[in-house]
Design a protein around this motif. Structure first.
Motif, short mmCIF file in Angstrom:
data_model
loop_
_atom_site.label_atom_id
_atom_site.label_comp_id
_atom_site.label_asym_id
_atom_site.label_seq_id
_atom_site.Cartn_x
_atom_site.Cartn_y
_atom_site.Cartn_z
N VAL A 1 -39.88 -4.96 -7.02
CA VAL A 1 -40.26 -3.92 -7.59
C VAL A 1 -41.89 -3.97 -7.75
CG1 VAL A 1 -40.36 -2.34 -9.74
CG2 VAL A 1 -38.12 -3.45 -9.24
N HIS A 2 -42.88 -2.98 -7.17
CA HIS A 2 -44.21 -3.16 -7.20
C HIS A 2 -44.84 -2.79 -8.48
CE1 HIS A 2 -44.66 1.38 -7.11
NE2 HIS A 2 -43.69 1.33 -6.28
N GLY A 3 -46.01 -3.03 -8.46
CA GLY A 3 -47.08 -2.80 -9.75
C GLY A 3 -47.41 -1.29 -9.83
N ALA A 4 -48.66 -1.08 -10.60
CA ALA A 4 -48.97 0.43 -10.98
C ALA A 4 -49.91 0.90 -9.79
CB ALA A 4 -49.75 0.01 -12.11
N THR A 5 -50.41 0.10 -8.76
CA THR A 5 -51.05 0.77 -7.70
C THR A 5 -50.66 0.73 -6.45
OG1 THR A 5 -53.11 -0.23 -9.35
CG2 THR A 5 -53.68 0.47 -7.17
N PHE A 6 -50.19 -0.15 -5.90
CA PHE A 6 -49.73 -0.53 -4.59
C PHE A 6 -48.43 -0.31 -4.23
CE2 PHE A 6 -53.60 -3.06 -5.42
CZ PHE A 6 -54.62 -2.18 -4.66
N PRO A 7 -47.81 0.39 -3.30
CA PRO A 7 -46.34 0.54 -3.11
C PRO A 7 -45.75 -0.71 -2.50
CG PRO A 7 -47.65 1.33 -1.25
CD PRO A 7 -48.66 1.01 -2.25
N GLY A 8 -44.28 -0.64 -2.78
CA GLY A 8 -43.71 -1.91 -2.19
C GLY A 8 -43.70 -2.22 -0.89
N ALA A 9 -43.27 -1.45 -0.01
CA ALA A 9 -43.18 -1.90 1.47
C ALA A 9 -44.36 -2.41 1.92
CB ALA A 9 -42.64 -0.98 2.38
N ALA A 10 -45.48 -1.73 1.66
CA ALA A 10 -46.94 -2.14 2.05
C ALA A 10 -47.26 -3.50 1.61
CB ALA A 10 -47.88 -0.96 1.89
N THR A 11 -46.88 -3.96 0.44
CA THR A 11 -47.21 -5.29 0.08
C THR A 11 -46.37 -6.39 0.35
OG1 THR A 11 -46.30 -4.27 -2.07
CG2 THR A 11 -48.70 -4.37 -1.64
N PHE A 12 -44.81 -6.09 -0.05
CA PHE A 12 -43.85 -7.08 -0.01
C PHE A 12 -43.48 -7.30 1.51
CE2 PHE A 12 -43.01 -5.37 -4.36
CZ PHE A 12 -43.36 -6.37 -5.19
N ASP A 13 -43.78 -6.34 2.25
CA ASP A 13 -43.38 -6.42 3.70
C ASP A 13 -44.47 -6.23 4.64
OD1 ASP A 13 -41.48 -7.09 5.69
OD2 ASP A 13 -41.03 -5.01 6.21
N LEU A 14 -45.73 -7.11 3.99
CA LEU A 14 -46.79 -7.04 4.95
C LEU A 14 -46.88 -8.47 5.93
CD1 LEU A 14 -49.55 -5.67 5.88
CD2 LEU A 14 -50.59 -7.11 3.97
N ALA A 15 -46.87 -8.21 6.99
CA ALA A 15 -46.70 -9.48 7.78
C ALA A 15 -47.96 -10.30 8.21
CB ALA A 15 -46.09 -9.19 9.17
N LEU A 16 -48.45 -11.18 7.41
CA LEU A 16 -49.58 -12.09 7.67
C LEU A 16 -49.34 -13.06 8.06
CD1 LEU A 16 -51.09 -11.10 3.91
CD2 LEU A 16 -51.80 -9.84 6.27
N ASP A 17 -49.84 -13.68 9.12
CA ASP A 17 -49.77 -14.79 9.80
C ASP A 17 -48.52 -15.01 10.33
OD1 ASP A 17 -50.35 -17.10 10.78
OD2 ASP A 17 -50.25 -18.49 9.08
N GLY A 18 -47.80 -13.85 10.64
CA GLY A 18 -46.55 -13.66 11.27
C GLY A 18 -45.29 -13.56 10.33
N THR A 19 -45.46 -13.50 8.95
CA THR A 19 -44.55 -13.39 8.06
C THR A 19 -44.79 -12.59 7.01
OG1 THR A 19 -42.65 -14.42 7.06
CG2 THR A 19 -44.85 -15.51 6.99
N SER A 20 -43.91 -11.72 6.29
CA SER A 20 -44.05 -11.23 4.87
C SER A 20 -43.23 -11.90 3.92
CB SER A 20 -43.78 -9.76 5.16
OG SER A 20 -42.07 -9.46 5.04
N TRP A 21 -43.10 -11.46 2.67
CA TRP A 21 -42.53 -12.17 1.77
C TRP A 21 -41.08 -11.64 1.86
CZ3 TRP A 21 -43.55 -11.83 -4.37
CH2 TRP A 21 -43.02 -12.84 -5.02
N MET A 22 -40.91 -10.47 2.27
CA MET A 22 -39.53 -9.90 2.57
C MET A 22 -38.82 -10.89 3.74
SD MET A 22 -39.63 -5.90 1.94
CE MET A 22 -37.67 -5.63 2.27
N ASP A 23 -39.72 -11.08 4.93
CA ASP A 23 -39.38 -11.80 5.79
C ASP A 23 -38.87 -13.29 5.74
OD1 ASP A 23 -40.00 -9.77 7.90
OD2 ASP A 23 -41.88 -10.66 8.37
#
Length: 336
Positions: free
Chosen positions: A63-85
């Protein structure tokens, strides 16, 4: 329960596990009817390709915070992986909700006109209905009775309140950078809030790093990561800004800034982890410690502080300390 599958079957590259042990990961996206007419909630899911044995402790909703949506943060692949990954590659069935007015979910009608034409949109009680609907959807889809809730900032407030009121549906609770009482803002000093606010993307880095020691700023966000996040957020931006509901801000003024807690941690009966970054100025460590001290009904409670980290730790160089702390908490057996 009615829902619509938007996209499915995307196989992802693997990262962070031995090839023989790491499963292929599938991504799916759903548009789920909210509890109110005319609102569709976007829910993103990642799970191992061969996922047949759903379990409460391995079913996770972010569940995301007051500004940024869920998929764009929890599933943002950085250095090959996201938190969901990270979790899906370890056998978890992971979901990220976009609350109405955020990301790919429907905007409520009051967000379609001038901000000043309506009062703050999507307050905590409205958002809580969306969290409840997302929980219902996940439990029904997988045929389980409980799941793990992970909330970030305002999302931790929502997850905490939901867990305190629907304890039979929460297996474990993770409160990442939770809100609590504050005295640095006051309703009397705040401007009149409209339905929504515009959050300029070109100012995010400065806001992000403003309390970080000067010598640490260069390395906190690895090269290219900010660009990747701005690109993910930019798909929903208008004129370089995100249109964000003001309900969470109104709640802060009416509750946290007025000395009135919006939820009762004492009523949580699930094992709970509170985790924060050392340099978090949005929700300082004292807030998390206040929440932790009040989790008196939780059979297990734990507090973790991660060094050299801000409120946006999940997108910083030490993000894997966060990922591993949460994963370890979910994997641990609390039996006597």
């Amino acid at each position: 329960m009615r829902w619509m599958l938007v996209a499915a079957g995307v196989l992802l590259a693997l990262w962070g596990l031995p090839a023989a042990a790491a499963p292929n990961v599938v991504a799916e996206e759903f548009q789920v009817e909210a509890k109110d007419d005319g609102i569709l909630l976007h829910i993103r899911n990642k799970h191992p390709e061969d996922y047949y044995d759903a379990k409460p402790g391995r079913t996770v909703l972010f569940v995301h915070g007051a500004t940024f949506p869920g998929a764009a943060t929890f599933d943002l692949a950085l250095d090959g992986t996201s938190w969901m990954d990270f979790l899906a590659r370890r056998g978890y069935d992971v979901y990220a909700l976009d609350i109405r007015g955020y990301g790919k979910s429907t905007r409520p009608p009051e967000m379609n006109g001038a901000a000043e034409a309506h009062g703050p949109a999507v307050d905590g009680m409205v958002a809580l209905r969306d969290v409840s609907k997302a929980v219902d959807f996940v439990l029904s889809r997988r045929g389980v009775e409980r799941l793990v809730l992970v909330g970030w900032s305002w999302g931790a407030t929502l997850a905490g309140r939901y867990a305190s009121e629907a304890s039979n549906r929460v297996e474990r609770l993770v409160l990442y950078a939770p809100q609590w009482l504050r005295d640095d803002v006051a309703a009397a000093d705040a401007p009149k809030l409209g339905a929504w606010r515009a959050v300029k993307l070109d100012g995010l880095r400065e806001r992000w790093l403003r309390e970080v020691p000067e010598k640490e700023r260069r390395d906190l966000i690895p090269q290219g990561w900010m660009t990747a996040w701005l690109a993910a957020l930019g798909t929903r931006a208008e004129d370089g800004a995100l249109k964000v509901p003001n309900g969470a801000v109104a709640d802060t003024l009416a509750s946290w800034a007025a000395g009135k807690p919006w939820w009762n941690p004492e009523r949580v009966s699930a094992p709970t982890l509170v985790v924060q970054g050392e340099w978090d100025m949005e929700t300082p460590p004292a807030m998390g410690l206040s929440v932790f001290a009040r989790l008196t009904g939780a059979p297990v409670r734990r507090y973790v502080m991660i060094g050299e980290a801000t409120h946006t730790l999940l997108l910083e160089k030490n993000r894997h300390h966060l990922f591993r702390a949460v994963h370890g908490f979910l994997e641990e057996s609390f039996a006597p």
